[in-house]
Scaffold this active site. Structure first.
Site, PDB file in Angstrom:
ATOM      1  N   GLU A 127       2.664  -6.010  -9.001  1.00  0.00           N
ATOM      2  CA  GLU A 127       3.250  -5.047  -8.060  1.00  0.00           C
ATOM      3  C   GLU A 127       2.296  -3.873  -7.811  1.00  0.00           C
ATOM      4  O   GLU A 127       2.178  -3.382  -6.684  1.00  0.00           O
ATOM      5  CB  GLU A 127       4.586  -4.553  -8.634  1.00  0.00           C
ATOM      6  N   THR A 180       3.559   0.568   1.368  1.00  0.00           N
ATOM      7  CA  THR A 180       4.184   1.375   0.320  1.00  0.00           C
ATOM      8  C   THR A 180       3.256   2.510  -0.111  1.00  0.00           C
ATOM      9  O   THR A 180       3.685   3.645  -0.291  1.00  0.00           O
ATOM     10  CB  THR A 180       4.540   0.492  -0.896  1.00  0.00           C
TER      11      THR A 180
END
Ligand code: HSE
Length: 305
Positions: A127, A180
Site C-alpha cells: 500500500e 492518494t
C-alpha cells in the site's frame, strides 16, 4: 497448488475516521490467482483490466508478496495473476485490494502460518508504494471484512467493529483520477483544537452507533470537519451530490478514501437505491463519466472463490 481469490473494494476514513476507520464492500473487487511454482521468488505473470507494472518491486501486489516472501523460508516461489476490476486512483481501495490479495492467497497456500494482523503488516508495504505513506484503513477491512479501526500502526493493532444489518452503501465513482499522495499533500499539518474535538466526538459516537445499531446516531456522527473541506474541492459537484443524497434519505455522505469516489450510507436497500437515483441525476447533468454501485457491507472480506 493454486488458489483463486476475490479481494474486495473498501471505503476508508468514513468521514470522521481519517486514516483509521474503514469498511468493506461486497459488490466490487479484484480477482487474483496465486500459484506455487518451482522457480523461487515472486513472479507476476498476468495482469488484466488495467495497465500496471509486472516487476514485483513496482507492483503493489508484488511488494506485499515480497514482504511476506522475505519472512518465510521456502524452496519454491509464487506466481500471481491479477484480474483488476477496481480502477487505480478511484478511492475505493484499489491498491489495498491488490496488496491484500497476494498475501492472503500465499498464506492460504502455505497452510495459514500468519494471522490477519500479520497479513496486514505485509500488505502495508505494498500500500505504501501507491500512497507514499503507511496506512492500513483500506487494508484492514479488506482482510477482516466489515468495519475495522486501526488502533495503532506500531505495534499494529486492528479492532473489528460490528456492521448493523440494514446498512447499505451507495458509491459514485466519477471517472477522474485523484492520486492518494496528492490528496494527502493538500491536507494541513496541524488542526485547530475545536475541529479535533468535533472530529473525535463524532468518531467515538459513530463507533458506538455501529455497536448498538443506532441508525440515528450513525446519521448524527457522519461528519468530517477536518479533511472534507480540503479534499472536496478536488471532486467535481461534490457538494451537489452530498446535498442530493442527504435529501434522498442518506444517513451520511462523504469522500471515499482520498476520492474521487463518494460514499453514502443508508438504512435499507430501498433507501440506498433512492440515494443512487438522486446522485445519478446530479451527475447525468454533467459531462463527467461515472459509475455507481449499491452494496451491502461485506462482513467476510477477502475470500477464496
Ligand atoms: N486514509 C487514506 C487517505 C486512505 O485518506 O489518504 C486513502 O488511501
Amino acid at each position: 497448488n493454486e488458489i483463486k481469490i476475490f479481494s474486495p473494494a473498501t471505503v476508508a476514513n468514513v468521514s470522521c475516521g481519517f486514516d483509521v476507520l474503514g469498511f468493506c464492500l461486497d459488490s466490487v473487487g479484484d480477482e487474483m490467482v496465486i500459484r506455487k511454482t518451482d522457480k523461487k521468488g515472486i513472479h507476476i505473470t498476468k495482469i488484466e483490466g488495467f495497465d500496471l507494472p509486472y516487476e514485483p518491486e513496482l507492483n503493489v501486489a508484488g511488494v506485499s508478496a515480497l514482504a511476506m516472501y522475505e519472512a518465510i523460508d521456502v524452496d519454491f516461489g509464487f506466481e500471481i495473476e491479477i484480474y483488476k476490476n477496481i480502477k487505480p486512483g478511484s478511492g475505493i481501495g484499489s491498491s489495498a485490494a491488490s496488496a491484500v490479495g497476494s498475501v492472503f492467497g500465499m498464506n492460504e497456500l502455505l497452510g495459514k502460518p500468519f494471522n490477519k494482523t500479520q497479513l496486514t503488516a505485509f500488505a502495508i508495504k505494498g500500500e505504501a508504494l501507491a500512497s507514499k505513506c503507511e496506512h492500513a484503513d483500506n487494508l484492514a477491512p479488506a482482510l477482516f471484512g466489515g468495519f475495522t479501526l486501526v488502533k495503532s500502526l506500531t505495534p499494529l493493532e486492528i479492532l473489528e467493529i460490528p456492521s448493523p444489518n440494514e446498512l447499505y452503501v451507495t458509491i459514485i465513482h466519477p471517472q477522474i483520477e485523484i492520486k492518494t499522495s496528492e490528496a494527502r499533500a493538500i491536507l494541513p499539518k496541524e488542526v485547530p483544537l475545536q475541529d479535533a474535538i468535533a472530529q473525535w466526538a463524532n468518531l467515538g459516537s459513530l463507533v458506538h452507533a455501529l455497536h448498538t445499531s443506532d441508525y440515528n446516531l450513525i446519521q448524527n456522527s457522519l461528519h468530517d470537519v477536518i479533511v472534507e473541506p480540503y479534499r472536496s474541492t478536488l471532486i467535481p459537484h461534490y457538494n451537489e451530490v452530498k446535498k442530493a443524497a442527504l435529501k434522498a434519505g442518506a444517513l451520511g455522505t462523504g469522500i471515499s478514501g482520498s476520492g474521487p469516489s463518494i460514499f453514502s450510507l443508508s438504512k435499507g436497500l430501498e433507501a440506498a437505491n433512492s440515494v443512487k437515483e438522486a446522485i445519478e441525476k446530479v451527475y447525468s447533468r454533467t459531462n463527467i463519466l461515472f459509475d455507481m454501485h449499491v452494496s451491502k457491507i461485506n462482513v467476510e472480506g477477502v475470500k477464496i472463490l
